[in-house]
Design an enzyme around this catalytic site. Structure first.
Site, PDB file in Angstrom:
ATOM      1  N   HIS A 291      55.327  36.826  48.148  1.00  0.00           N
ATOM      2  CA  HIS A 291      54.082  37.476  47.739  1.00  0.00           C
ATOM      3  C   HIS A 291      54.294  38.812  47.039  1.00  0.00           C
ATOM      4  O   HIS A 291      53.704  39.059  45.993  1.00  0.00           O
ATOM      5  CB  HIS A 291      53.205  37.663  48.979  1.00  0.00           C
ATOM      6  CG  HIS A 291      51.869  38.257  48.713  1.00  0.00           C
ATOM      7  ND1 HIS A 291      50.962  37.679  47.853  1.00  0.00           N
ATOM      8  CD2 HIS A 291      51.273  39.389  49.196  1.00  0.00           C
ATOM      9  CE1 HIS A 291      49.859  38.412  47.824  1.00  0.00           C
ATOM     10  NE2 HIS A 291      50.026  39.462  48.616  1.00  0.00           N
TER      11      HIS A 291
ATOM     12  N   GLU B 226      41.980  44.568  57.446  1.00  0.00           N
ATOM     13  CA  GLU B 226      43.051  43.595  57.249  1.00  0.00           C
ATOM     14  C   GLU B 226      44.215  43.898  58.179  1.00  0.00           C
ATOM     15  O   GLU B 226      44.229  44.913  58.883  1.00  0.00           O
ATOM     16  CB  GLU B 226      43.498  43.597  55.780  1.00  0.00           C
ATOM     17  CG  GLU B 226      42.374  43.193  54.822  1.00  0.00           C
ATOM     18  CD  GLU B 226      42.819  43.146  53.377  1.00  0.00           C
ATOM     19  OE1 GLU B 226      43.995  43.427  53.101  1.00  0.00           O
ATOM     20  OE2 GLU B 226      41.984  42.814  52.519  1.00  0.00           O
TER      21      GLU B 226
ATOM     22  N   SER C 170      50.234  44.451  31.717  1.00  0.00           N
ATOM     23  CA  SER C 170      48.795  44.692  31.539  1.00  0.00           C
ATOM     24  C   SER C 170      48.015  44.506  32.834  1.00  0.00           C
ATOM     25  O   SER C 170      46.875  44.047  32.821  1.00  0.00           O
ATOM     26  CB  SER C 170      48.233  43.754  30.454  1.00  0.00           C
ATOM     27  OG  SER C 170      48.446  42.390  30.816  1.00  0.00           O
ATOM     28  N   GLY C 171      48.628  44.868  33.976  1.00  0.00           N
ATOM     29  CA  GLY C 171      47.922  44.865  35.243  1.00  0.00           C
ATOM     30  C   GLY C 171      47.237  46.197  35.479  1.00  0.00           C
ATOM     31  O   GLY C 171      47.114  47.033  34.576  1.00  0.00           O
TER      32      GLY C 171
ATOM     33  N   GLY D 244      42.270  40.487  48.189  1.00  0.00           N
ATOM     34  CA  GLY D 244      41.848  41.378  49.263  1.00  0.00           C
ATOM     35  C   GLY D 244      41.086  42.601  48.811  1.00  0.00           C
ATOM     36  O   GLY D 244      39.867  42.670  48.962  1.00  0.00           O
ATOM     37  N   GLY D 245      41.750  43.588  48.236  1.00  0.00           N
ATOM     38  CA  GLY D 245      41.037  44.775  47.809  1.00  0.00           C
ATOM     39  C   GLY D 245      41.898  46.013  47.756  1.00  0.00           C
ATOM     40  O   GLY D 245      43.116  45.943  47.648  1.00  0.00           O
TER      41      GLY D 245
ATOM     42  N   ARG E 166      51.994  41.939  57.895  1.00  0.00           N
ATOM     43  CA  ARG E 166      52.363  40.665  57.273  1.00  0.00           C
ATOM     44  C   ARG E 166      53.772  40.204  57.626  1.00  0.00           C
ATOM     45  O   ARG E 166      54.014  39.018  57.783  1.00  0.00           O
ATOM     46  CB  ARG E 166      52.221  40.779  55.754  1.00  0.00           C
ATOM     47  CG  ARG E 166      50.785  40.851  55.320  1.00  0.00           C
ATOM     48  CD  ARG E 166      50.672  41.109  53.841  1.00  0.00           C
ATOM     49  NE  ARG E 166      49.272  41.080  53.431  1.00  0.00           N
ATOM     50  CZ  ARG E 166      48.861  41.355  52.196  1.00  0.00           C
ATOM     51  NH1 ARG E 166      49.740  41.690  51.275  1.00  0.00           N
ATOM     52  NH2 ARG E 166      47.587  41.309  51.894  1.00  0.00           N
TER      53      ARG E 166
ATOM     54  N   ASP F 185      61.028  40.507  35.296  1.00  0.00           N
ATOM     55  CA  ASP F 185      61.537  40.976  34.011  1.00  0.00           C
ATOM     56  C   ASP F 185      61.815  42.475  34.002  1.00  0.00           C
ATOM     57  O   ASP F 185      62.853  42.928  33.508  1.00  0.00           O
ATOM     58  CB  ASP F 185      60.540  40.633  32.892  1.00  0.00           C
ATOM     59  CG  ASP F 185      60.237  39.151  32.814  1.00  0.00           C
ATOM     60  OD1 ASP F 185      61.178  38.351  32.972  1.00  0.00           O
ATOM     61  OD2 ASP F 185      59.071  38.790  32.605  1.00  0.00           O
TER      62      ASP F 185
ATOM     63  N   HIS G 103      53.572  36.374  52.114  1.00  0.00           N
ATOM     64  CA  HIS G 103      52.195  36.334  52.617  1.00  0.00           C
ATOM     65  C   HIS G 103      52.108  35.228  53.654  1.00  0.00           C
ATOM     66  O   HIS G 103      52.521  34.098  53.401  1.00  0.00           O
ATOM     67  CB  HIS G 103      51.188  36.082  51.494  1.00  0.00           C
ATOM     68  CG  HIS G 103      49.793  36.444  51.886  1.00  0.00           C
ATOM     69  ND1 HIS G 103      49.051  35.667  52.746  1.00  0.00           N
ATOM     70  CD2 HIS G 103      49.026  37.503  51.571  1.00  0.00           C
ATOM     71  CE1 HIS G 103      47.874  36.239  52.933  1.00  0.00           C
ATOM     72  NE2 HIS G 103      47.829  37.360  52.226  1.00  0.00           N
TER      73      HIS G 103
ATOM     74  N   TYR H  17      45.066  38.182  40.514  1.00  0.00           N
ATOM     75  CA  TYR H  17      45.048  37.261  41.652  1.00  0.00           C
ATOM     76  C   TYR H  17      44.929  37.984  42.998  1.00  0.00           C
ATOM     77  O   TYR H  17      45.004  37.352  44.044  1.00  0.00           O
ATOM     78  CB  TYR H  17      46.305  36.395  41.634  1.00  0.00           C
ATOM     79  CG  TYR H  17      46.335  35.473  40.430  1.00  0.00           C
ATOM     80  CD1 TYR H  17      45.709  34.240  40.459  1.00  0.00           C
ATOM     81  CD2 TYR H  17      46.957  35.873  39.255  1.00  0.00           C
ATOM     82  CE1 TYR H  17      45.705  33.405  39.351  1.00  0.00           C
ATOM     83  CE2 TYR H  17      46.962  35.051  38.135  1.00  0.00           C
ATOM     84  CZ  TYR H  17      46.330  33.823  38.182  1.00  0.00           C
ATOM     85  OH  TYR H  17      46.327  33.014  37.073  1.00  0.00           O
TER      86      TYR H  17
ATOM     87  N   ALA I 126      48.161  48.899  36.963  1.00  0.00           N
ATOM     88  CA  ALA I 126      48.977  50.099  36.748  1.00  0.00           C
ATOM     89  C   ALA I 126      49.057  50.442  35.264  1.00  0.00           C
ATOM     90  O   ALA I 126      48.748  51.567  34.845  1.00  0.00           O
ATOM     91  CB  ALA I 126      50.374  49.893  37.323  1.00  0.00           C
TER      92      ALA I 126
ATOM     93  N   ARG J 264      54.919  46.359  53.080  1.00  0.00           N
ATOM     94  CA  ARG J 264      53.671  46.921  52.533  1.00  0.00           C
ATOM     95  C   ARG J 264      52.497  46.666  53.464  1.00  0.00           C
ATOM     96  O   ARG J 264      52.284  45.545  53.916  1.00  0.00           O
ATOM     97  CB  ARG J 264      53.391  46.284  51.173  1.00  0.00           C
ATOM     98  CG  ARG J 264      52.061  46.702  50.550  1.00  0.00           C
ATOM     99  CD  ARG J 264      51.892  46.064  49.195  1.00  0.00           C
ATOM    100  NE  ARG J 264      51.720  44.637  49.288  1.00  0.00           N
ATOM    101  CZ  ARG J 264      50.542  44.002  49.180  1.00  0.00           C
ATOM    102  NH1 ARG J 264      49.433  44.703  49.021  1.00  0.00           N
ATOM    103  NH2 ARG J 264      50.481  42.695  49.246  1.00  0.00           N
TER     104      ARG J 264
ATOM    105  N   LYS K  36      53.405  39.359  28.073  1.00  0.00           N
ATOM    106  CA  LYS K  36      54.045  38.123  27.605  1.00  0.00           C
ATOM    107  C   LYS K  36      53.130  36.912  27.639  1.00  0.00           C
ATOM    108  O   LYS K  36      53.478  35.868  27.117  1.00  0.00           O
ATOM    109  CB  LYS K  36      55.310  37.846  28.405  1.00  0.00           C
ATOM    110  CG  LYS K  36      55.096  37.519  29.873  1.00  0.00           C
ATOM    111  CD  LYS K  36      56.449  37.220  30.517  1.00  0.00           C
ATOM    112  CE  LYS K  36      56.325  36.944  31.989  1.00  0.00           C
ATOM    113  NZ  LYS K  36      57.614  36.638  32.624  1.00  0.00           N
TER     114      LYS K  36
END
Length: 527
Positions: free
Chosen positions: A348, A115, A10-11, A48-49, A287, A219, A240, A45, A13, A383, A35
Site C-alpha cells: 500500500h 481510523e 501530478s498527485g 480515507g482522508g 496498519r 520511478d 494495507h 485512489y 504533492a 505511517r 507518465k
C-alpha cells in the site's frame, strides 16, 4: 526545453506546489510531467482522508503527535511530526479555498472519522473518494493558471546532474532537470530546470498485489538512487490490511481504514474476532499490527483470506459514507448488510524514500522531493492512517516557502541530449511482461509482510539474475516506458531487500521472523 520549475508527478504533492509557486510568480514557468493521463495518481485512489486536528475540545496537537509517534514505533523524527501536525489546519484551509469539498454533519461542521491508530476522530473525508475530490479541486486551479504547463504521457527517464555533464569525479551534486520520453512521439526531450521537484508517488506495482495504480513503479526512487541521492528506510513497506480478495494479481480494491473506524469487525473463517488476541485496540490497531496479525491468522488456519464483518452496522449510513465500497462489493455479489467481505493485506505505502530535510531538500542541490517518494521522518517505521495527504500538503508548502525566499534561478550550464546507443532491436514486450511477473513473485515471496534473512538473501540472488537480463536489454533496445519501468522496479527492489538485510530488529512495518523471539507482536505499543 527550459523551465523554472520541473515537477515530476501530478498527485497532491506536485499539484499543491505547482499552484502555490505559479500564483506567487506569474512570470515564471512551471512544468508538470506525468507518465499517464494527468489525474492518474495514488492521490486519486486515497479513500480515507486527511488527518487534521480541528476539534480542540476533544482533540489536540499533542494527541495527534503522540498517535503518530506510537505508530512509527520509535523511528519518527519528533520535530518533524510536531511541525507537520501543527501546520495541518492552515494547509487544509488552503485546499478548501481552492474548492475541495469535505463531508459535513447536520449542524454544518466537518464530519470527522476515526481510523486505525488514532485516539480521536480527526480524519476529514469526501465520502470514500477523498483523493479523487482533492485531485479535482487542484486540477481546476491548475487549469486557471496560465504559467503552468502539464505534459501528460511524458515519462521521466533519468535526472540530469553535473555527474552526467562531465567525466571527472563530482563530490557536490547538482540537478539540472531530467531526460523525458514523449510517449506519443517516442522523442526524448532534454528538459532543463532551475529547480526539480520529485513528486512521483509510490512503489506498489513491485509487489503485484497492491492497492496502488499500475503507474506506481518506483520511478522517482530509482532515478534519485541512480543520481546518488540519499535513500533511507526502504524496508518499511506498509501493507494495507483490508483489500478485497482478488484472484488476479495487479491493482486491487481497497476497503478503507475508515470502515473499521466506523465499527466493522475482522473475523476468521470460524467467525472469531481474532484481533482482540493480538492488540488491545483490536481492529483499530495501526496498519502494521493488523496486517501482521492477519498474516499470522492465515498461517494458523491455512485460509486464503479473513473477513470484514459490517452486518451489524446501520446499512443506510454505510451506503452514505462508503458508496463506492458498497457498490464495488455488490458488483462482486457481496451484500455488506448480510455478507462478510473477504479481505487480505496488499502492498500500500512506502514509509521510506528519498531523504529530505524540513524544506524538502534532497542531498542533491536544486532537487526537492515531496509526497510518498520522499522520506521526511514523519512516518518512522509505519505511517499513521491518513497522515500521507497531510504530509504532502505540508511539504509542498515548505518547498514553496524555501524557493520563494531562495530563488535558484542562476543556472547557465549547457545540458547535452541523452547519450545512448541506437537500438539493435525493438522492445521485447513478452520478455518484459514475463520478467515483471517474476520480479513481483520474488518480492511477494521474499520481501513481504513477514520476512527472514534466508528469504531476503534468496530474493537477492534471484534479483541479480533478472537485473543482468534487464540491463542488457536496456543497453540494446529502444527506450520505452515499460522497459524503463521494469528497470526502475528492479532498482527499487534492490533497495528494499538490501536495506531490509541491514535491519536487525523488528520495527513497525518491518517484521523479520528471525527476530520474533526478541520482540513479540508489539503489544507493548498499545496505549
Amino acid at each position: 526545453m527550459t523551465t523554472n520549475y520541473l515537477i515530476i508527478g501530478s498527485g497532491i504533492a506536485g499539484l499543491t506546489f505547482a499552484v502555490k509557486i505559479a500564483e506567487k510568480f506569474p512570470g515564471r514557468t512551471v512544468t508538470i510531467i506525468t507518465k499517464s493521463n494527468d489525474d492518474e495518481t495514488n492521490t486519486k485512489y486515497a479513500q480515507g482522508g486527511i488527518a487534521v486536528v480541528l476539534n480542540n475540545k476533544a482533540d489536540s496537537f499533542d494527541k495527534h503527535v503522540n498517535d503518530t509517534l506510537i505508530a512509527g514505533d520509535g523511528l519518527c523524527d519528533a520535530f518533524i511530526v510536531k511541525m507537520v501536525v501543527r501546520e495541518g489546519p492552515k494547509r487544509l484551509k488552503e485546499l478548501i479555498d481552492w474548492g475541495a469539498n469535505f463531508d459535513t454533519n447536520k449542524n454544518g461542521s466537518f464530519s470527522l472519522g476515526k481510523e486505525g491508530g488514532h485516539s480521536e476522530h480527526r480524519v476529514l473525508h469526501h465520502k470514500d473518494i477523498t483523493g479523487y475530490e482533492i485531485e479535482r479541486a487542484l486540477f481546476q486551479r491548475v487549469n486557471q493558471l496560465k504559467n503552468i504547463i502539464v505534459l501528460s504521457y511524458h515519462f521521466a527517464i533519468d535526472l540530469i546532474t553535473n555527474k552526467c555533464l562531465n567525466s571527472t569525479k563530482v563530490t557536490d551534486l547538482t540537478c539540472y532537470g531530467a531526460y523525458v520520453l514523449n510517449q506519443k512521439t517516442n522523442e526524448i526531450l532534454t528538459i532543463k530546470a532551475q529547480n526539480t521537484i520529485l513528486a512521483s508517488g509510490g512503489i506498489g506495482t513491485i509487489y503485484g498485489h497492491t492497492t496502488n495504480p499500475l503507474i506506481a513503479t518506483g520511478d522517482g526512487i530509482a532515478m534519485a538512487n541512480r543520481a546518488k541521492a540519499k535513500i533511507k528506510d526502504m524496508e518499511f513497506i506498509q501493507f494495507h490490511p483490508t483489500v478485497l480478495l482478488n484472484s488476479k494479481k495487479g491493482s486491487s480494491f481497497l476497503i478503507s481504514e475508515a470502515v473499521r473506524g466506523f465499527g466493522a469487525y475482522l473475523r476468521n473463517s470460524k467467525g472469531n474476532r481474532f484481533m482482540v488476541s493480538y492488540d488491545n485496540r483490536a481492529e483499530l490497531a495501526s496498519r502494521d499490527i493488523v496486517s501482521q496479525s492477519i498474516h499470522k491468522e492465515l498461517k494458523k488456519t491455512g485460509d486464503d483470506c479473513v473477513f470484514l464483518d459490517c452486518t451489524h452496522l446501520p446499512i443506510d449510513v454505510f451506503k452514505e459514507k462508503f458508496p463506492s465500497i458498497y457498490n464495488k462489493c455488490l458488483s462482486e455479489e457481496i451484500n455488506v448488510s448480510k455478507d462478510w467481505i473477504p479481505v487480505v493485506p496488499a502492498a500500500h505505502y512506502l514509509c521510506g524514500g528519498v531523504v529530505v530535510d524540513m524544506h524538502g531538500r534532497t542531498s542533491i542541490t536544486n532537487l526537492f522531493s515531496c509526497g510518498e517518494v520522499s522520506r521526511t521522518g514523519l512516518h518512522g517505521a509505519n505511517r499513521l492512517a491518513s497522515n500521507s495527504l497531510l504530509e504532502a500538503l505540508v511539504y509542498a508548502h515548505n518547498i514553496f516557502m524555501f524557493l520563494s525566499e531562495n530563488n535558484n534561478l542562476h543556472s547557465t550550464v549547457n545540458v547535452p541530449s541523452l547519450n545512448y546507443n541506437p537500438a539493435h532491436h525493438t522492445e521485447e514486450r513478452v520478455l518484459i511482461k514475463n520478467i515483471t511477473k517474476e520480479l513481483q513473485t520474488i518480492m511477494r515471496s521474499h520481501a513481504g509482510i513477514v520476512r527472514s534473512n534466508d528469504q531476503l538473501n534468496r530474493g537477492l540472488k534471484e534479483l541479480n539474475i533478472i537485473y543482468n537480463k534487464v540491463e542488457e536489454l536496456y543497453k540494446t533496445s529502444k527506450i520505452t516506458t515499460s522497459l524503463c519501468e521494469l528497470r526502475n522496479m528492479i532498482n527499487t527492489a534492490y533497495l528494499i531487500i538490501n536495506q531490509s538485510l541491514k535491519r536487525t530488529e523488528n520495527k513497525g512495518g518491518y517484521f523479520n521472523s528471525d527476530y520474533e523471539t526478541k520482540k513479540t507482536l508489539k503489544k507493548d505499543r498499545c496505549v
